[in-house]
Design an enzyme around this catalytic site. Structure first.
Site, PDB file in Angstrom:
ATOM      1  CG  MET A  10      -1.839  -1.241   1.278  1.00 14.22           C
ATOM      2  SD  MET A  10      -2.693  -1.391   2.852  1.00 14.22           S
ATOM      3  CE  MET A  10      -1.376  -1.999   3.928  1.00 14.22           C
ATOM      4  CD  GLN A  52      -6.835   4.198   1.252  1.00 11.32           C
ATOM      5  OE1 GLN A  52      -6.580   4.850   0.244  1.00 11.32           O
ATOM      6  NE2 GLN A  52      -5.883   3.741   2.062  1.00 11.32           N
ATOM      7  CB  THR A  83       0.374   2.501   4.354  1.00 17.35           C
ATOM      8  OG1 THR A  83      -0.496   3.614   4.155  1.00 17.35           O
ATOM      9  CG2 THR A  83      -0.461   1.364   4.918  1.00 17.35           C
ATOM     10  CG  ASN A  84       2.444   7.544   7.404  1.00 17.02           C
ATOM     11  OD1 ASN A  84       2.815   7.852   8.517  1.00 17.02           O
ATOM     12  ND2 ASN A  84       3.299   7.357   6.400  1.00 17.02           N
ATOM     13  CB  THR A  85      -3.525   6.412   4.553  1.00 14.77           C
ATOM     14  OG1 THR A  85      -2.944   7.610   4.032  1.00 14.77           O
ATOM     15  CG2 THR A  85      -5.039   6.498   4.427  1.00 14.77           C
ATOM     16  CB  CYS A 197       2.437   9.722   2.355  1.00 10.74           C
ATOM     17  SG  CYS A 197       2.076   8.526   1.054  1.00 10.74           S
ATOM     18  CB  THR A 198       5.262   4.772   3.306  1.00 12.40           C
ATOM     19  OG1 THR A 198       4.120   4.313   2.559  1.00 12.40           O
ATOM     20  CG2 THR A 198       5.001   4.587   4.794  1.00 12.40           C
TER      21      THR A 198
END
Length: 230
Positions: A10, A52, A83-85, A197-198
């Site tokens: 992701m 999402q 992933t951050n989100t 965000c990665t």
């Protein structure tokens, strides 16, 4: 050495960065031919991205919970959501397994506070910049003050992530715009900026700006190596 469990894909563009950092860190700390012990469950990102943007977060949580259970069954001693989100559903994922979930925001906050900083800018997807699951954790649990770009710039940052970086596209004009936004955050008083965000580390690196940057994927991976070698 403990085994690190990864929920990746992701996007896979950033997950390969996790794999590299984890192995480089283990090699640097242990020497010789040592490498990281890993279990990776890499998901198909396309359906998750659609969920999402439809606001169907419970459905995304189901996918990630299944992934977490699979890495635990594979022998992992901890789990990382790469992933951050998707840390929006971190509480559900943590509850689905008996091994600890290492939270990306906690690793990032620890590094910021270790530098003696407290007022930071945040770049990421619109979800990460605007919703409380991430910046709220930085503020409430770690005492940081978090600044975000204006609405138009948040839209630009979000679009570049999904339409360019997640597809492996590096566009020079987008880099220029990101650096402009970072400079504006500095003007607002940010002492540093979180690359929340990665994928952003693919576009912007520390040598592009004098303002300290905190690359969340690198910090997250390093915290996992700390755990594995403790």
């Amino acid at each position: 050495m403990k085994t690190i469990g990864l929920i990746g894909g992701m996007s896979w563009e950033s997950t390969q960065g996790y794999y590299r950092i984890l192995n480089e860190q283990v090699k640097a700390r242990l020497g010789g031919l040592h490498s990281a012990k890993l279990v990776l469950h890499s998901v198909d990102f396309d359906p998750i991205e659609k969920l999402q943007h439809q606001g169907k977060w419970d459905a995304t949580a189901d996918i990630l919970c299944d992934a977490a259970r699979s890495v635990e069954a594979g022998g992992a001693d901890c789990v990382l959501i790469c992933t951050n989100t998707m840390h929006k559903v971190a509480p559900q994922v943590a509850a689905a397994v008996s091994i600890p979930l290492l939270h990306i925001a906690d690793a990032t906050a620890a590094a910021i506070k270790a530098r003696g900083l407290s007022r930071v800018g945040l770049l990421g997807t619109g979800f990460t910049m605007e919703q409380e699951f991430y910046k709220g954790r930085l503020c409430d649990q770690h005492g940081l003050e978090v600044l975000i770009p204006n609405e138009a710039d948040r839209g630009l940052v979000h679009r570049v992530i999904y339409e360019e970086l997640c597809l492996g596209r590096i566009v020079p004009e987008s880099k220029t715009q990101y650096l402009r936004i970072i400079a504006q955050l500095a003007e607002q008083g940010a002492e540093a900026v979180i690359l929340g965000c990665t994928e952003i580390g693919m576009l912007v690196q520390q040598n592009d700006t004098a303002l300290p940057l905190f690359d969340t994927s690198e910090l997250h991976a390093c915290s996992a190596v700390d755990f594995a070698l403790a």
